[in-house]
Design a protein around this motif. Structure first.
Motif, PDB file in Angstrom:
ATOM      1  N   TYR A 117       0.889  -1.153   0.000  1.00  0.00           N
ATOM      2  CA  TYR A 117       0.000   0.000   0.000  1.00  0.00           C
ATOM      3  C   TYR A 117       0.929   1.203   0.000  1.00  0.00           C
ATOM      4  O   TYR A 117       1.727   1.378   0.914  1.00  0.00           O
ATOM      5  N   VAL A 118       0.870   2.016  -1.057  1.00  0.00           N
ATOM      6  CA  VAL A 118       1.819   3.116  -1.220  1.00  0.00           C
ATOM      7  C   VAL A 118       1.108   4.464  -1.203  1.00  0.00           C
ATOM      8  O   VAL A 118      -0.053   4.576  -1.603  1.00  0.00           O
ATOM      9  N   LEU A 119       1.836   5.470  -0.722  1.00  0.00           N
ATOM     10  CA  LEU A 119       1.308   6.827  -0.664  1.00  0.00           C
ATOM     11  C   LEU A 119       2.371   7.804  -1.135  1.00  0.00           C
ATOM     12  O   LEU A 119       3.572   7.576  -0.929  1.00  0.00           O
ATOM     13  N   GLY A 120       1.929   8.901  -1.719  1.00  0.00           N
ATOM     14  CA  GLY A 120       2.836   9.999  -2.026  1.00  0.00           C
ATOM     15  C   GLY A 120       2.987  10.869  -0.792  1.00  0.00           C
ATOM     16  O   GLY A 120       2.055  11.011  -0.001  1.00  0.00           O
ATOM     17  N   ASP A 121       4.153  11.456  -0.602  1.00  0.00           N
ATOM     18  CA  ASP A 121       4.373  12.331   0.557  1.00  0.00           C
ATOM     19  C   ASP A 121       3.517  13.590   0.480  1.00  0.00           C
ATOM     20  O   ASP A 121       3.169  14.171   1.489  1.00  0.00           O
ATOM     21  N   ASN A 122       3.186  14.020  -0.717  1.00  0.00           N
ATOM     22  CA  ASN A 122       2.327  15.180  -0.939  1.00  0.00           C
ATOM     23  C   ASN A 122       0.900  14.649  -1.129  1.00  0.00           C
ATOM     24  O   ASN A 122       0.417  14.506  -2.244  1.00  0.00           O
ATOM     25  N   SER A 123       0.235  14.351  -0.024  1.00  0.00           N
ATOM     26  CA  SER A 123      -1.027  13.611  -0.082  1.00  0.00           C
ATOM     27  C   SER A 123      -2.129  14.315  -0.858  1.00  0.00           C
ATOM     28  O   SER A 123      -3.041  13.662  -1.358  1.00  0.00           O
TER      29      SER A 123
END
Length: 147
Positions: A117-123
């Protein structure tokens, strides 16, 4: 004066080092602002190729191939067995609130084996697992080791 038999040692070592470097590492250019401020558009990062699933931990930044978007770079937020609950503008991982963001989508699931499960730091400016789902390990190109 050095003997002529050593004249090929330095070019050979450079060639050998280059081959080893290319087999182990890959250079990637960040495109977009989804990882800002950690990584910015146009920044160069060094990837370690051929990393095993167990070598990638929560918090690591990976590059993966997406059928829709080509190569993407994101941070691993959860691995196999972790529970994800997305509701009321919050993202909970293993029942702990990790991130707040604007969304009306309600999702609950457990990350499957060999997925991230991945996320960008700039949500607020990232297309990631919140809308596209998990990333299969087989799509991972490498793990960022130097930025």
């Amino acid at each position: 004066m050095r003997p002529k038999k050593y004249i090929f040692v330095i070019p050979f070592m450079i060639l050998l080092g280059s081959i080893v470097f290319v087999r182990i590492f890959r250079i990637y250019f960040v495109s977009g602002d989804s990882m800002a401020p950690s990584l910015t558009d146009g920044q160069v990062v060094l990837l370690m190729r051929d990393v095993g699933y167990e070598d990638i931990d929560v918090g690591d930044v990976i590059v993966f191939n997406s059928a829709e978007n080509g190569f993407c770079i994101k941070r691993v937020a959860a691995k196999a067995g972790d529970s994800i609950t997305q509701k009321h503008g919050e993202l909970h991982i293993n029942n702990a609130c990790k991130y707040g963001y604007s969304t009306s989508v309600v999702v609950e699931y457990v990350v499957k084996d060999n997925e991230f499960y991945v996320l960008g730091d700039n949500s607020y400016n990232s297309t990631d697992s919140r809308s596209k789902g998990t990333v299969p390990y087989c799509n991972v190109v490498g793990k960022v080791v130097l930025s």
